[in-house]
Structures are given as C-alpha cells and as structure tokens.
Design an enzyme around this catalytic site. Structure first.
Site, mmCIF file in Angstrom:
data_model
loop_
_atom_site.group_PDB
_atom_site.id
_atom_site.type_symbol
_atom_site.label_atom_id
_atom_site.label_comp_id
_atom_site.label_asym_id
_atom_site.label_seq_id
_atom_site.Cartn_x
_atom_site.Cartn_y
_atom_site.Cartn_z
ATOM 1 N N GLU A 78 10.315 -30.538 -0.296
ATOM 2 C CA GLU A 78 10.253 -31.635 -1.265
ATOM 3 C C GLU A 78 8.903 -32.316 -1.252
ATOM 4 O OE1 GLU A 78 13.235 -30.107 -2.398
ATOM 5 O OE2 GLU A 78 12.668 -31.900 -3.528
ATOM 6 N N ASP A 108 -15.989 -20.420 -23.254
ATOM 7 C CA ASP A 108 -14.562 -20.673 -23.040
ATOM 8 C C ASP A 108 -14.180 -21.861 -23.907
ATOM 9 O OD1 ASP A 108 -14.093 -18.731 -21.260
ATOM 10 O OD2 ASP A 108 -13.865 -19.995 -19.502
ATOM 11 N N ARG A 165 -14.358 -19.365 -12.380
ATOM 12 C CA ARG A 165 -14.987 -18.931 -13.627
ATOM 13 C C ARG A 165 -16.232 -19.750 -13.957
ATOM 14 N NH1 ARG A 165 -12.182 -16.080 -17.121
ATOM 15 N NH2 ARG A 165 -13.227 -16.991 -18.901
ATOM 16 N N PRO A 184 3.144 -32.797 -8.731
ATOM 17 C CA PRO A 184 3.467 -33.379 -10.037
ATOM 18 C C PRO A 184 3.019 -34.830 -10.147
ATOM 19 C CG PRO A 184 5.378 -32.263 -9.085
ATOM 20 C CD PRO A 184 4.359 -32.353 -8.005
HETATM 21 N N1 LIG Z 1 2.542 -29.878 -11.909
HETATM 22 C C1 LIG Z 1 1.981 -29.408 -10.790
HETATM 23 O O1 LIG Z 1 0.774 -29.233 -10.658
HETATM 24 C C2 LIG Z 1 2.888 -29.069 -9.647
HETATM 25 C C3 LIG Z 1 2.378 -28.953 -8.366
HETATM 26 C C4 LIG Z 1 3.241 -28.641 -7.300
HETATM 27 C C5 LIG Z 1 4.579 -28.467 -7.583
HETATM 28 N N2 LIG Z 1 5.476 -28.168 -6.612
HETATM 29 C C6 LIG Z 1 5.190 -28.272 -5.184
HETATM 30 C C7 LIG Z 1 5.234 -29.723 -4.797
HETATM 31 C C8 LIG Z 1 4.060 -30.337 -4.381
HETATM 32 C C9 LIG Z 1 4.103 -31.697 -4.001
HETATM 33 C C10 LIG Z 1 5.282 -32.416 -4.068
HETATM 34 C C11 LIG Z 1 6.454 -31.805 -4.482
HETATM 35 C C12 LIG Z 1 6.451 -30.460 -4.850
HETATM 36 N N3 LIG Z 1 7.631 -29.818 -5.258
HETATM 37 C C13 LIG Z 1 8.191 -28.909 -4.293
HETATM 38 C C14 LIG Z 1 9.391 -28.200 -4.839
HETATM 39 O O2 LIG Z 1 10.305 -29.083 -5.418
HETATM 40 C C15 LIG Z 1 9.728 -29.833 -6.487
HETATM 41 C C16 LIG Z 1 8.558 -30.648 -6.010
HETATM 42 N N4 LIG Z 1 5.058 -28.570 -8.845
HETATM 43 C C17 LIG Z 1 4.231 -28.890 -9.869
#
Ligand SMILES: NC(=O)c1ccc(NCc2ccccc2N2CCOCC2)nc1
Length: 256
Positions: free
Chosen positions: A126, A179, A164, A99
């Site tokens: 995490e 696309d 793709r 994220p």
């Molecule tokens: N938006 C995206 O591309 C996206 C990508 C991965 C993801 N999660 C794996 C993750 C990866 C890295 C850090 C934390 C986390 N998470 C682990 C589970 O707890 C929450 C945080 N979430 C959303």
C-alpha cells in the site's frame, strides 16, 4: 563509442527488478545502455533484509487492509544507491512514483534529463512509511490520476522518457526535439503505404514533394489538433504570427 562513465545513471529500487528488463533489454534505453551513455542499476530491498524469511513488508499502524514496505530494508537500499555514486558527482535525486505525486509532463522530464543520477523508488503493497519518505525522497511524481499495482511501470516510463532526451542518445537528435510536447504541441497525423487504404487517400500535400508546403501543413495540423484535443496546452503556448495564421485558417475550415 562507449564512455566509461554514463551521462545519466538510474538506480531503480524495486522488489521486482526483473520487470525492468522491459526497458533495459530493448529499444532506445537498451541501445543507450549498450552505448554506455546511460546505466540502469537494479537494487532490491530484499537483498538488505536480515531475517530468515527475508521480510520486506510490515503491518500498518492504525490497522486496515494491506501491508506497507518494511522501513529498514528500504532505507538500506536507498543508502546503497546513494553511496554507489562516483565521488565528486552531484548526489542522486530520489524520486518516488506515486498517485500522490506531482503530475509528470515534458518540462519535468526535460529537467530530469539534466541530472547525473536518478534514484527511482518503486512502491509496492500500500506504500511507504511517511517518515522514510520525508527523510529520503526529493521528488514525488505521478504519471497520472490512476492506480498501478506497483511503481515499476511508472519508474520505467520515467527511464524511457528521460533517456530519450539525453543528448546524442537518439542519434539523429532532432527526433527528440520533434517529439510532440517538445514544443508544447501534439503531433501531426502520419501516413505510409498504401496510397489508398480502405478507400482513403493520403492527403495530396504529402505526395507533392514540396517540403516547405509539407512542413507548414504538418505545423498547421499540430496546431489544429492541439486546439481541438488539448486547448489547455495551446493556452500555455506563445504562437508566432505564422502559427496564429495557420491556426485561424484551420479554425475557419473547421467551423465552415
Ligand atoms: N499514477 C502513478 O504514477 C502511480 C504510481 C505508483 C502506483 N502504484 C504503486 C504505489 C506507489 C506509492 C503508493 C501507493 C502505491 N500503490 C500500490 C498498490 O496499490 C495502490 C497504491 N500507482 C500509480
């Protein structure tokens, strides 16, 4: 025709490799793998553990809830992915889906489709130790501002969208070019049988058989829908004179 070495190779590093069957065993990616154009290697950090319990998680310094991915098995998995590279090829690009990453868009997907080897790091728990990220990760990418339970779904989205765009993967190439987003516009509406559905007719122009008029109607709808739904995309696009005209006609009808 199966080529001995694929055009593009993905190495997915994940504690849940079985999830990737969703892309490797069906659809565009499944076919591209069968044709030998693309390869997807699955690498599980658990296979690089040395303790009896095959531990892959570790406690966070500073306390707090949850665990982090254990550094050592993950680092060995990354190094294995990097070493599994035919000699002479460019080193694989390590991509971390999170994220906190840079938002992915068509431009990024298109750039990635030019690479030879993409190493996708799917985070669980995490997340991952910052020092390991600084050492190994070339690109931190995000699908969007939302949280997934793991990076696997994001990694699969990268594998599918990039595949793709790999030349000749889609066979009749133009469909990748057509696309939506490929030229910075949203897609037009689609219709199929029956001609009258739920009391609504198919737009007459599509029944006319006049392909020039149909193409221009579709372009106008793409311009109009982008204007209505994603003005940010439209702002980034240089319109031709014809496109300007089509859009202003759409806007006039819309505002009339
Ligand atoms: N938006 C995206 O591309 C996206 C990508 C991965 C993801 N999660 C794996 C993750 C990866 C890295 C850090 C934390 C986390 N998470 C682990 C589970 O707890 C929450 C945080 N979430 C959303």
């Amino acid at each position: 025709m199966t080529t001995s070495n694929p055009i593009l190779r993905f190495s997915a590093i994940s504690l849940f490799p079985e999830m990737f069957a969703a892309v490797t065993e069906s659809g565009v990616v499944g076919r591209a793998i069968k044709k030998g154009k693309v390869a997807v290697d699955l690498i599980n950090p658990r296979d690089f553990t040395t303790d009896r319990h095959r531990t892959v998680d570790d406690r966070p310094y500073g306390g707090g809830p949850g665990m982090l991915m254990k550094v050592e098995p993950l680092e060995k998995a990354i190094e294995f992915a990097q070493s599994s590279q035919p000699d002479g090829n460019r080193p694989g690009k390590v991509i971390y889906l999170s994220p906190q990453g840079e938002k992915i868009d068509h431009q990024m997907v298109s750039q990635l489709s030019q690479e030879e080897h993409l190493i996708l790091l799917a985070g669980r728990y995490e997340g991952i130790d910052e020092r390991l990220l600084n050492k190994h990760v070339d690109l931190e990418l995000s699908l969007g501002d939302f949280v997934l339970s793991g990076g696997e779904l994001a990694a699969m989205a990268v594998i599918d969208s990039v595949t793709r765009l790999v030349p000749e993967v889609l066979g009749h190439k133009e469909s990748a070019e057509q696309d939506s987003f490929a030229d910075g516009l949203l897609d037009h509406q689609h219709y199929t049988r029956p001609e009258v559905y739920d009391g609504n007719r198919v737009p007459q122009v599509l029944l006319s058989g006049n392909h020039q008029v149909i193409e221009s109607w579709r372009l106008q709808q793409r311009l109009g829908r982008t204007w209505l739904r994603r003005p940010d995309l439209l702002a980034r696009k240089k319109l031709t004179e014809q496109e300007e005209k089509l859009l202003s006609m759409f806007q006039a009808q819309f505002e009339s």
